[in-house]
Design a protein around this motif. Structure first.
Motif, PDB file in Angstrom:
ATOM      1  N   VAL A  26      42.984 -62.477 -51.171  1.00  8.78           N
ATOM      2  CA  VAL A  26      43.485 -61.885 -52.405  1.00  8.78           C
ATOM      3  C   VAL A  26      43.631 -60.388 -52.151  1.00  8.78           C
ATOM      4  O   VAL A  26      42.689 -59.750 -51.698  1.00  8.78           O
ATOM      5  N   ILE A  27      44.825 -59.863 -52.395  1.00 11.59           N
ATOM      6  CA  ILE A  27      45.011 -58.424 -52.233  1.00 11.59           C
ATOM      7  C   ILE A  27      45.255 -57.802 -53.613  1.00 11.59           C
ATOM      8  O   ILE A  27      45.954 -58.388 -54.436  1.00 11.59           O
ATOM      9  N   SER A  28      44.652 -56.664 -53.846  1.00  7.83           N
ATOM     10  CA  SER A  28      44.873 -56.021 -55.147  1.00  7.83           C
ATOM     11  C   SER A  28      44.376 -54.591 -55.123  1.00  7.83           C
ATOM     12  O   SER A  28      43.653 -54.182 -54.215  1.00  7.83           O
ATOM     13  N   HIS A  29      44.740 -53.875 -56.126  1.00  7.25           N
ATOM     14  CA  HIS A  29      44.189 -52.544 -56.352  1.00  7.25           C
ATOM     15  C   HIS A  29      42.791 -52.754 -56.928  1.00  7.25           C
ATOM     16  O   HIS A  29      42.579 -53.727 -57.654  1.00  7.25           O
ATOM     17  N   PRO A  30      41.828 -51.850 -56.627  1.00 10.05           N
ATOM     18  CA  PRO A  30      40.487 -52.043 -57.199  1.00 10.05           C
ATOM     19  C   PRO A  30      40.562 -52.215 -58.715  1.00 10.05           C
ATOM     20  O   PRO A  30      41.375 -51.574 -59.368  1.00 10.05           O
ATOM     21  N   ASP A  31      39.728 -53.107 -59.207  1.00  9.98           N
ATOM     22  CA  ASP A  31      39.600 -53.356 -60.652  1.00  9.98           C
ATOM     23  C   ASP A  31      40.616 -54.319 -61.245  1.00  9.98           C
ATOM     24  O   ASP A  31      40.578 -54.570 -62.443  1.00  9.98           O
ATOM     25  N   ALA A  32      41.537 -54.820 -60.421  1.00  4.88           N
ATOM     26  CA  ALA A  32      42.522 -55.762 -60.970  1.00  4.88           C
ATOM     27  C   ALA A  32      41.864 -57.105 -61.274  1.00  4.88           C
ATOM     28  O   ALA A  32      42.410 -57.920 -62.012  1.00  4.88           O
TER      29      ALA A  32
END
Ligand code: G4P
Length: 535
Positions: A26-32
Motif C-alpha cells: 500500500v503506498i500513500s502519503h502519511p495519514d491517508a
C-alpha cells in the motif's frame, strides 16, 4: 493454511501455488490511512479478530517493541512489516511501506518486491506529494495500481473531481469498480459497477469489527438509498460514456487503475478490495535477471533480498533479511547459494513475520516473503538461489541530499563504532561514505531525509553501544564520478569526493547550481545521476 494438493508434480505445484499468490504494497502519503487499511484487510481476511492487533495504535492493544518507541513518539511508521494471510483460495502477501518521505528509499526497495500496489488517497486531500512520488516509482517499474479513495465517511471532495485530478496530474486513467452512494461524509455504501447492485454498509461500534453489508438489487436500491442511488447511477453512466470501465489489459500494464471507495476506519469497502486483489491483481510471474533472461516461477528456487532490518524488538536482537521468492519452492533448512559471494547460505532460521510477531516458516512459494535471521552476509538486492545460478539486478540507491560526519563520543568504544557503522551501512539505513582525507574514524553518513540520521544515531547508541555525534556538511547534491576525475573534482571549491562502501565514488556539491556550473565549465568530466528521491 490450505495448500494446493501435494500429489501434483513439483513444477505444476509451484505454478499453482504462484498462481494463487497476491503480493502487493500500500503506498500513500502519511495519514491517508495505510495502517488502518492494513489492519482492516487482515481483519476481513480473518487473520486477526480485532482491529489494532498489528500496529498497536494508541488506545488499542499494543505490541512490545522498544524500536517502536520512536515511531510512537513521532506518530510515524518507520519499520515495514510483511503480512501474509489466506483469503478465499488465495494467499495474500501485504508488504507494508514506511510512509514518511525521508524513508522513500526503503519504500522503493519494498516496491521492487511486489506485483501490484494499492494507491491510497484521502478523499479530502486527493493526490499528495508522497503519493505522487511513490506513484512515479510504480510507473517506472510498470507496477499495476489499484486506487483506493479512503475516509469517505468524512467530508471530502467530489468523487468525479478526484478521478479528474488523478487523470490530469499523473496521466493515470481511472476505471472505478465501485462508486460511492452518498457524498463524502455521508457514506451509505457503494454501487458495484460491474454487477450494478447496491452494497449497503452498517457501522459497528468503534469500527473494531467487520461491518455488515447487504447486497441490494438495482430495482430495490432506489427505495433503499433514494437520491443518493440516483446520483451514483447517473455518475456511473457518465463514467461508462467516458470509457472509464475496467479493462484488465491496461490495468496490468499500469495504464489504467481500478478505483474503490472505502472507509478503512469503519471497515467499509474493505471486502471489495480483497475481492479485487484476488480476482484481478496479477499473480507472480517470471522475473528478469541481470542478463535480461526471465526466470520462470517453476524454475529452481531463487529469491532476492529487498530489505534488511535489525533492532525491531529487544527480544530478537539479530538482523533479519527479507527476501521475496521469485521461483521454485523454499523449505526451511535448504542450503542456498548467496550469488554475491558464491557462499552457501543455510536457512535454518527462516521466519514469517506478522506485524511484530514472528513464527517459524517451513515453506514458501513465489511471491512469498521469507524473513531470514542470522543474515549478516545479506544486503538489499542480493540474490539467493538453489541449483541453477541466477542473479537479479541490484536495487538502485537513491541520491542522498543530506550529509553528516559521524563521530563516536566514547573513544573506548571504537570497535563497537566500526561494527555499528558497518551494520547500518549493510542494512541501508544510511549510505556510508569515506575518504582518506577524513579517515576511518569520521565516516560521512548520506541520507535522503534527515530522519534517517535520527534512526542511525538512535540505533548507534541504543543498540550498538556506541553513541555518536553527527555534524552536518554543507552539501545537497551527489553525483557518481569516474575515479579518473575524482582528484580534480575534489579540489574544486564547494565540492568533495568520497567513496561509498560499494566502491562507487560520489562527488558532493553544495548546491545544484554549483554542480551545474562545474559541469558547464568542465564538460569532459562525466557526472552521473543517482535515482532522484524527490521529483
Ligand atoms: P497512515 O498509516 O497512512 O499514516 O495512517 P493511519 O492508518 O495511521 O491513519 C491516520 C489517521 O486517519 C488515524 O487517526 C486513523 O484513525 C484515521 N483514519 C484512517 N482511515 C480512516 C477512515 O477511513 N475514516 C476516518 N474518518 N479516519 C480514518 P488518528 O486520530 O491519527 O489515530 P487513531 O487514534 O484514530 O488511531
Amino acid at each position: 493454511m490450505t495448500e494446493v494438493e501435494s500429489h501434483t508434480p513439483a513444477d505444476t505445484r509451484v505454478a499453482a501455488e504462484a498462481e494463487r499468490r497476491r503480493t502487493f504494497a500500500v503506498i500513500s502519503h502519511p495519514d491517508a490511512g495505510k495502517s488502518t487499511l492494513t489492519e482492516a484487510l487482515a481483519l476481513h481476511a480473518r487473520a486477526i479478530t480485532e482491529a489494532g492487533a498489528i500496529h498497536g495504535k494508541a488506545g488499542r492493544r499494543s505490541t512490545v517493541s522498544d524500536w517502536m518507541e520512536m515511531e510512537k513518539a513521532r506518530g510515524i511508521s518507520i519499520t515495514s512489516t510483511a503480512l501474509q494471510f489466506p483469503y478465499r483460495d488465495c494467499v495474500i502477501n501485504l508488504l507494508d511501506t514506511p510512509g514518511h518521505a525521508d524513508f522513500s528509499e526503503d519504500t522503493y526497495r519494498v516496491l521492487t518486491a511486489v506485483d501490484a500496489a494499492v494507491m491510497l488517497i484521502d478523499a479530502a486531500k486527493g493526490l499528495e506529494p508522497q503519493t505522487l512520488k511513490l506513484f512515479q516509482v510504480c510507473k517506472q517499474r510498470g507496477i499495476p495500481i489499484i486506487t483506493v479513495v479512503n475516509k469517505w465517511d468524512r467530508p471530502g471532495r467530489h468523487a468525479l473531481e478526484l478521478m479528474d485530478e488523478i487523470h490530469e496530474r499523473i496521466g493515470l486513467r481511472t476505471t472505478p469498480l465501485t462508486w460511492p452512494v452518498g457524498i463524502a461524509g455521508d457514506f451509505k455504501g457503494v454501487m458495484d459497477r460491474r454487477k450494478g447492485h447496491f452494497i449497503r454498509f452498517t457501522r459497528t461500534a468503534g469500527g473494531a469489527t467487520i461491518a455488515p453489508e447487504e447486497h441490494i438489487s438495482p430495482d430495490q436500491a432506489l427505495d433503499a438509498a433514494g437520491v443518493d442511488w440516483e446520483n451514483a447511477v447517473e455518475e456511473s453512466e457518465l463514467l461508462s460514456a467516458d470509457g472509464s470501465d475496467f479493462d484488465r489489459d491496461t490495468f496490468v500494464t499500469g495504464e489504467t487503475s481500478p478505483v474503490l471507495f472505502t472507509s478503512a476506519a469503519l471497515n467499509f469497502g474493505v471486502n471489495q478490495l480483497l475481492d479485487v486483489l484476488v480476482e484481478l491483481a496479477p499473480s507472480p510471474g517470471s522475473i528478469v535477471d541481470v542478463d535480461g533472461e526471465p526466470r520462470p516461477v517453476d524454475a529452481p528456487f531463487s529469491a532476492f533480498v529487498f530489505k534488511v532490518q535489525a533492532g525491531m524488538d529487544s527480544s530478537h536482537r539479530d538482523r533479519i533479511a527479507y527476501a521475496r521468492v521469485c521461483s521454485g519452492t523454499f523449505e526451511r533448512g535448504d542450503v542456498l547459494t548467496h550469488a554475491a559471494t558464491g557462499k552457501p547460505f543455510v536457512t535454518k532460521y527462516a521466519q514469517s513475520v506478522f506485524g511484530q510477531q514472528r513464527s517459524t516458516l517451513d515453506s514458501a512459494w513465489p511471491g512469498d516473503v521469507i524473513g531470514l535471521s542470522n543474515a549478516a552476509a545479506l544486503r538489499p538486492g542480493d540474490t539467493l538461489f538453489a541449483d541453477k545460478p541466477v542473479r537479479f539486478p541490484p536495487i538502485p540507491s537513491f541520491s542522498p541530499e543530506h550529509f553528516a560526519v559521524a563521530r563516536g563520543t566514547d573513544p573506548s568504544k571504537h570497535k563497537q563504532f566500526r561494527r555499528g557503522v558497518e551494520q547500518l551501512d549493510q542494512e541501508g539505513v544510511v549510505q556510508v561514505l569515506r575518504s582518506d582525507k577524513r579517515g576511518d574514524q569520521a565516516p560521512v553518513f548520506a541520507a535522503v531525509g534527515p530522519m534517517q540520521f535520527e534512526v542511525a544515531a538512535h540505533r548507534m547508541s541504543s543498540e550498538m553501544g556506541a553513541p555518536i555525534t553527527l555534524e552536518s556538511l554543507p552539501y545537497q547534491v551527489a553525483r557518481i564520478v569516474d575515479p579518473a576525475d575524482a582528484d580534480f573534482v575534489d579540489r574544486q571549491f564547494s565540492a568533495e569526493v568520497l567513496t561509498r562502501s560499494d566502491g562507487v565514488m560520489l562527488a558532493l556539491f553544495s548546491t545544484q547550481w554549483r554542480m551545474e556550473s562545474f559541469q558547464r565549465d568542465n564538460p569532459d568530466v562525466i557526472l552521473r545521476d543517482l535515482i532522484a528521491a524527490r521529483s
